[in-house]
Design a protein around this motif. Structure first.
Motif, PDB file in Angstrom:
ATOM      1  N   THR A  37       0.178  -1.334  -0.684  1.00  0.00           N
ATOM      2  CA  THR A  37      -0.099  -0.207  -0.069  1.00  0.00           C
ATOM      3  C   THR A  37       1.029   0.961  -0.061  1.00  0.00           C
ATOM      4  OG1 THR A  37      -0.401   0.116   2.019  1.00  0.00           O
ATOM      5  CG2 THR A  37      -1.861  -1.203   0.892  1.00  0.00           C
ATOM      6  N   THR A  47      -3.188   7.032   2.524  1.00  0.00           N
ATOM      7  CA  THR A  47      -4.357   7.092   1.634  1.00  0.00           C
ATOM      8  C   THR A  47      -5.542   7.832   2.471  1.00  0.00           C
ATOM      9  OG1 THR A  47      -5.706   6.050   3.411  1.00  0.00           O
ATOM     10  CG2 THR A  47      -4.291   4.903   1.940  1.00  0.00           C
ATOM     11  N   ASP A  99      -7.609  -0.994  -5.367  1.00  0.00           N
ATOM     12  CA  ASP A  99      -6.583  -0.530  -6.082  1.00  0.00           C
ATOM     13  C   ASP A  99      -5.598   1.243  -5.954  1.00  0.00           C
ATOM     14  OD1 ASP A  99      -7.138  -3.225  -6.363  1.00  0.00           O
ATOM     15  OD2 ASP A  99      -6.571  -2.794  -9.110  1.00  0.00           O
ATOM     16  N   ALA A 136      -5.051   2.733  -3.602  1.00  0.00           N
ATOM     17  CA  ALA A 136      -3.718   2.417  -2.413  1.00  0.00           C
ATOM     18  C   ALA A 136      -3.018   1.313  -2.313  1.00  0.00           C
ATOM     19  CB  ALA A 136      -4.896   2.460  -1.735  1.00  0.00           C
ATOM     20  N   GLY A 137      -3.215   0.528  -3.400  1.00  0.00           N
ATOM     21  CA  GLY A 137      -2.892  -0.403  -3.186  1.00  0.00           C
ATOM     22  C   GLY A 137      -2.981  -2.094  -2.183  1.00  0.00           C
ATOM     23  N   MET A 138      -4.412  -1.546  -1.969  1.00  0.00           N
ATOM     24  CA  MET A 138      -4.978  -2.683  -1.142  1.00  0.00           C
ATOM     25  C   MET A 138      -5.480  -4.159  -2.127  1.00  0.00           C
ATOM     26  SD  MET A 138      -7.933  -0.356   0.450  1.00  0.00           S
ATOM     27  CE  MET A 138      -7.332   1.494   1.427  1.00  0.00           C
ATOM     28  N   TYR A 175     -10.536  -7.222   0.422  1.00  0.00           N
ATOM     29  CA  TYR A 175      -9.875  -5.304   1.044  1.00  0.00           C
ATOM     30  C   TYR A 175     -10.780  -4.024  -0.094  1.00  0.00           C
ATOM     31  CZ  TYR A 175      -5.646  -8.731   2.140  1.00  0.00           C
ATOM     32  OH  TYR A 175      -5.120  -9.322   2.640  1.00  0.00           O
ATOM     33  N   ASP A 215      -7.109   6.024   8.163  1.00  0.00           N
ATOM     34  CA  ASP A 215      -5.726   5.078   7.751  1.00  0.00           C
ATOM     35  C   ASP A 215      -5.744   3.880   8.870  1.00  0.00           C
ATOM     36  OD1 ASP A 215      -3.062   6.203   5.372  1.00  0.00           O
ATOM     37  OD2 ASP A 215      -5.175   7.645   5.320  1.00  0.00           O
ATOM     38  N   ARG A 219      -6.016   0.209   8.584  1.00  0.00           N
ATOM     39  CA  ARG A 219      -4.897  -0.867   8.424  1.00  0.00           C
ATOM     40  C   ARG A 219      -5.082  -2.103   9.878  1.00  0.00           C
ATOM     41  NH1 ARG A 219      -0.467   1.152   5.553  1.00  0.00           N
ATOM     42  NH2 ARG A 219      -0.798   3.885   4.494  1.00  0.00           N
ATOM     43  N   GLY A 231      -5.042  -3.985   6.564  1.00  0.00           N
ATOM     44  CA  GLY A 231      -3.944  -3.573   6.241  1.00  0.00           C
ATOM     45  C   GLY A 231      -2.407  -4.056   6.953  1.00  0.00           C
TER      46      GLY A 231
END
Length: 404
Positions: free
Chosen positions: A267, A271, A281, A283-285, A296, A326, A330, A334
């Protein structure tokens, strides 16, 4: 035109539609913007943990609209194809056209306004509002914006939360939903619908997959960014290999194959910012090991909606106020992604074959690895527990100890 929306969500995939639905049900004025018109296709495996249907219970009444079956046995193949690890870990499968449409419809049913076939070309975050500029020349004003617009998120770029992904942090993929007669699917994958993952096909760092569905078989291959050259040719080679192994009919139709990019490098650092949050996506989740991210994305959508609803009511959408978003995602999921990135590095390294050899000697380790391959499994083991188990197996083999 509406003077001011509470929230504008860019991207109507699983993250955006989920977030929109929860916000609308909380009484907020939401507009959901997407560049496509629904139903629309998305190149993706379409596999996810069946736990999603239980966790997001409103989906239970819609399973007839999207669910293409439950695959009950997962098989993970070593790079040299000599070892296959089997485990009973259920995975739901769906066509993304139908699944995303069901989520989109659920948002509309909750009262969400939509703007389809609309390209966002600019985002301005001001002291008292956010202004979104569309390619049509229209603009939308809102109190907060959600960037759920995928790996190439314009919201992430315009807000400075993520200007560009590094090549090493993405995995380009090639995917095809291949039409196959149901009788042939039963013969090739059994009534249990065995699904397959292939580690490092053609000795390239990445993964391949086969997900049998109701009337199609989804096949894809991904190679980590720095090595991802000649992907269409590699995909054809993968298809030929699967046909030779009897996992696809000869002369399978791959004319609908498409490319995609998956953010598998973990991630992004932050964010949220003033009046803005990112999810999915954007945020790279994503599970770095498999590229899966539906679970996610939906979890982030629900968390984001709760955070925005609270702070809209308090009229405080500052950068500091939205930091809690965030922290919450997480804490919920996360914390899994960083360790999975370490597992990804192991499974795409020169140690991969050794790991499979270790795994082939221990049923419990096979179950643990298979569980990591799925999304949202509450019993999912930690990376440290997998490492500890692998060490135990090595010691046991070295000293000829009894299995435990």
């Amino acid at each position: 035109m509406h003077s001011m929306r509470d929230v504008a969500i860019v991207g109507a995939g699983p993250a955006g539609s989920t977030c929109a639905r929860y916000l609308a049900r909380a009484g907020h004025d939401v507009i959901l913007i997407d560049k496509e018109e629904f139903p629309r296709d998305k190149p993706c495996g379409g596999g996810f943990s069946s736990d999603i249907i239980d966790e997001f219970s409103y989906l239970k009444d819609k399973t007839d609209e999207f669910l293409d079956g439950i695959c009950k046995v997962g098989i993970l193949h070593s790079p040299n194809r000599r070892i296959s690890l089997h485990s009973r870990v259920e995975m739901a499968v769906a066509l993304r056209t139908k699944f995303d449409a069901a989520l989109f419809d659920a948002a509309v049913e909750a009262g969400v306004n939509t703007r389809q076939k609309s390209f966002v070309k600019g985002v301005q975050i001001k002291k008292d509002k956010v202004t979104i500029h569309l390619s049509s020349g229209d603009q939308i004003d809102c109190k907060a914006i959600v960037g759920a617009d995928g790996v190439n998120s314009i919201v992430a770029r315009k807000t400075g939360l993520n200007k560009m992904w590094s090549t090493k942090d993405v995995t380009p993929c090639r995917v095809s939903e291949i039409p196959v007669e149901q009788k042939e699917i039963d013969e090739m994958y059994s009534k249990e619908r065995r699904y397959h993952f292939f580690a490092n096909f053609n000795n390239l760092p990445g993964y391949g997959w086969i997900f049998p569905k109701l009337k199609t078989v989804n096949v894809g291959i991904g190679v980590m960014g720095p090595k991802a050259t000649g992907l269409p040719m590699l995909f054809q080679r993968f298809i030929g290999f699967l046909e030779y192994k009897g996992l696809l009919p000869l002369n399978s139709d791959i004319s609908a194959a498409k490319g995609a990019i998956v953010p598998t490098g973990g991630t992004i650092d932050r964010t949220s910012c003033e009046r803005c949050i990112l999810m999915g996506d954007a945020a790279g989740m994503v599970n770095p090991l498999t590229g899966g991210g539906i679970g996610y994305a939906m979890q982030a959508g629900r968390i984001g909606a709760k955070v925005l609803s609270k702070h809209l009511q308090e009229d405080n959408l500052s950068k500091d106020a939205l930091k809690i978003y965030d922290e919450l995602w997480r804490a919920e999921f996360g914390h899994e992604i960083g360790p999975l990135k370490l597992v990804q590095r192991l499974f795409t390294s020169s140690f991969t074959s050794a790991l499979f050899e270790i795994g082939s000697r221990d049923d419990e380790l096979q179950k643990m690895v298979a569980s990591v391959m799925t999304e949202m499994d509450e019993s999912k083991p930690s990376t440290s527990s997998i490492a500890a188990r692998a060490l135990l197996v090595c010691i046991r083999e070295a000293f000829h100890l009894r299995k435990s």
